[in-house]
Design a protein around this motif. Structure first.
Motif, PDB file in Angstrom:
ATOM      1  N   VAL A 113       0.854  -1.188   0.000  1.00 32.63           N
ATOM      2  CA  VAL A 113       0.000   0.000   0.000  1.00 32.63           C
ATOM      3  C   VAL A 113       0.890   1.238   0.000  1.00 32.63           C
ATOM      4  O   VAL A 113       1.772   1.376   0.856  1.00 32.63           O
ATOM      5  CB  VAL A 113      -0.931   0.027   1.237  1.00 32.63           C
ATOM      6  N   ILE A 114       0.674   2.117  -0.986  1.00 35.86           N
ATOM      7  CA  ILE A 114       1.366   3.407  -1.012  1.00 35.86           C
ATOM      8  C   ILE A 114       0.352   4.453  -0.567  1.00 35.86           C
ATOM      9  O   ILE A 114      -0.609   4.750  -1.277  1.00 35.86           O
ATOM     10  CB  ILE A 114       1.914   3.734  -2.413  1.00 35.86           C
ATOM     11  N   ASN A 115       0.561   4.978   0.644  1.00 36.94           N
ATOM     12  CA  ASN A 115      -0.379   5.920   1.239  1.00 36.94           C
ATOM     13  C   ASN A 115       0.085   7.368   1.030  1.00 36.94           C
ATOM     14  O   ASN A 115       1.211   7.612   0.588  1.00 36.94           O
ATOM     15  CB  ASN A 115      -0.520   5.610   2.738  1.00 36.94           C
ATOM     16  N   LYS A 116      -0.772   8.303   1.338  1.00 40.24           N
ATOM     17  CA  LYS A 116      -0.496   9.746   1.248  1.00 40.24           C
ATOM     18  C   LYS A 116      -0.187  10.187  -0.189  1.00 40.24           C
ATOM     19  O   LYS A 116       0.646  11.084  -0.403  1.00 40.24           O
ATOM     20  CB  LYS A 116       0.661  10.146   2.177  1.00 40.24           C
ATOM     21  N   ILE A 117      -0.834   9.573  -1.167  1.00 39.94           N
ATOM     22  CA  ILE A 117      -0.533   9.935  -2.559  1.00 39.94           C
ATOM     23  C   ILE A 117      -0.956  11.369  -2.871  1.00 39.94           C
ATOM     24  O   ILE A 117      -0.425  11.987  -3.803  1.00 39.94           O
ATOM     25  CB  ILE A 117      -1.170   8.943  -3.563  1.00 39.94           C
ATOM     26  N   ASP A 118      -1.894  11.904  -2.087  1.00 32.90           N
ATOM     27  CA  ASP A 118      -2.327  13.292  -2.314  1.00 32.90           C
ATOM     28  C   ASP A 118      -1.211  14.296  -2.027  1.00 32.90           C
ATOM     29  O   ASP A 118      -1.245  15.424  -2.507  1.00 32.90           O
ATOM     30  CB  ASP A 118      -3.546  13.615  -1.437  1.00 32.90           C
ATOM     31  N   ARG A 119      -0.201  13.865  -1.249  1.00 33.05           N
ATOM     32  CA  ARG A 119       0.904  14.783  -0.911  1.00 33.05           C
ATOM     33  C   ARG A 119       2.006  14.770  -1.973  1.00 33.05           C
ATOM     34  O   ARG A 119       2.905  15.606  -1.931  1.00 33.05           O
ATOM     35  CB  ARG A 119       1.499  14.415   0.449  1.00 33.05           C
TER      36      ARG A 119
END
Length: 292
Positions: A113-119
């Motif tokens: 899981v690659i999280n914080k893609i909005d950043r």
């Protein structure tokens, strides 16, 4: 009356067992201590009901384990959900490969899981997603903050016991809270100064998120030393090597300096050169450990 169930958590000699009739607080029979068996979170067990009204019981039988992780201590895990952040902290692929090797060694299914893609305004995480999908891993791109990819994450957790792993500060607890509102797991803030999250989870605990789905919220794999792994086994934990490791000219090829190596022939084709370089670095590290 007896029930079969699974141990959700253990505190101070009491084990909390989830059954179709609810959760029972149980003491383990003395025979386990005599036989050197320690009841573990995730164990499939059978209990005797001692007090139905107050949900008290005796833990009588521990069924054979499919597997057992040491850090965190939990049994019968189906998959590792390895969480990294696209930004804050920046993605460290060397560290990610170490997590993958540990999960592969435990023979777990793996979801990245690659999280914080909005950043990640430049979308650089997409390159990592392509790289690891090509290596054979399911990749889910998420933002706990924006609710992106949460439905897909819920889907991969269905009907499994999943352990969440990854470095501090990548948003593991936030992701779980976003996927299952109402759990309200403790979350920590990132320290801007050192870009490391504070440990927010103190012990392994199985949390039921749907009828047959559980997650382990814990510090994850707390040790990333791989020195217990023989160097010659490392090739089996890079899954994109699998079709080629037995095609080499030499038996026992380590895919480092040997000629006529089927693995090296695939570098830049089926095997990404960056993953191969990290394999070489880890291999040399393990060889040096063995010589010491």
């Amino acid at each position: 009356m007896t029930h079969k169930g699974v141990i959700l958590k253990g505190i101070g000699g009491f084990y909390y067992v989830d059954t179709e009739n609810g959760v029972y607080e149980c003491r383990a029979r003395g025979i386990f201590r005599k036989e050197g068996i320690r009841p573990t979170v995730g164990d499939d067990v059978e209990i005797s009901v001692l007090d139905e009204k107050n949900k008290k019981g005796s833990l009588d039988v521990i069924f054979p384990r499919r597997n057992e992780l040491i850090r965190p201590r939990v049994a019968n895990v189906d998959q590792a959900v390895i969480v990294f952040a696209a930004k804050s902290p920046n993605m460290n692929l060397d560290l990610l490969d170490r997590f993958l090797v540990l999960a592969e060694e435990q023979e777990l299914e793996i979801v990245l899981v690659i999280n914080k893609i909005d950043r990640d305004k430049q979308g650089r995480y997409e390159e990592a997603a392509v790289l690891y999908r090509a290596a054979g891993y399911p990749v889910v791109c998420t933002s706990a903050e924006k609710g992106i990819g949460i439905e897909e994450l819920r889907e991969v957790l269905k009907n499994k016991i999943s352990v969440f792993a990854g470095p501090s500060g990548v948003g593991k607890s936030s992701l779980i809270n976003s996927a299952f509102p109402g759990l309200s797991l403790n979350t920590g803030e990132i320290s801007e100064k050192i870009q490391r999250g504070r440990h927010t989870t103190r012990h392994a605990e199985l949390i039921q998120v749907s009828e047959q789905s559980y997650i382990v919220d814990s510090p994850g794999f707390t040790s990333l030393f791989l020195n217990h792994i023989p160097a010659e086994k490392l090739q089996y934990y890079f899954r994109e090597f699998a079709p080629y490791v037995h095609e080499c000219y030499y038996n026992g090829c380590m895919h480092i300096n040997e000629p006529d190596c089927a693995v090296k022939e695939q570098i830049g084709k089926a095997i990404d050169s960056r993953r191969y370089e990290r394999y070489k670095t880890l291999f040399e590290e393990l060889e040096n450990e063995r010589r010491m």
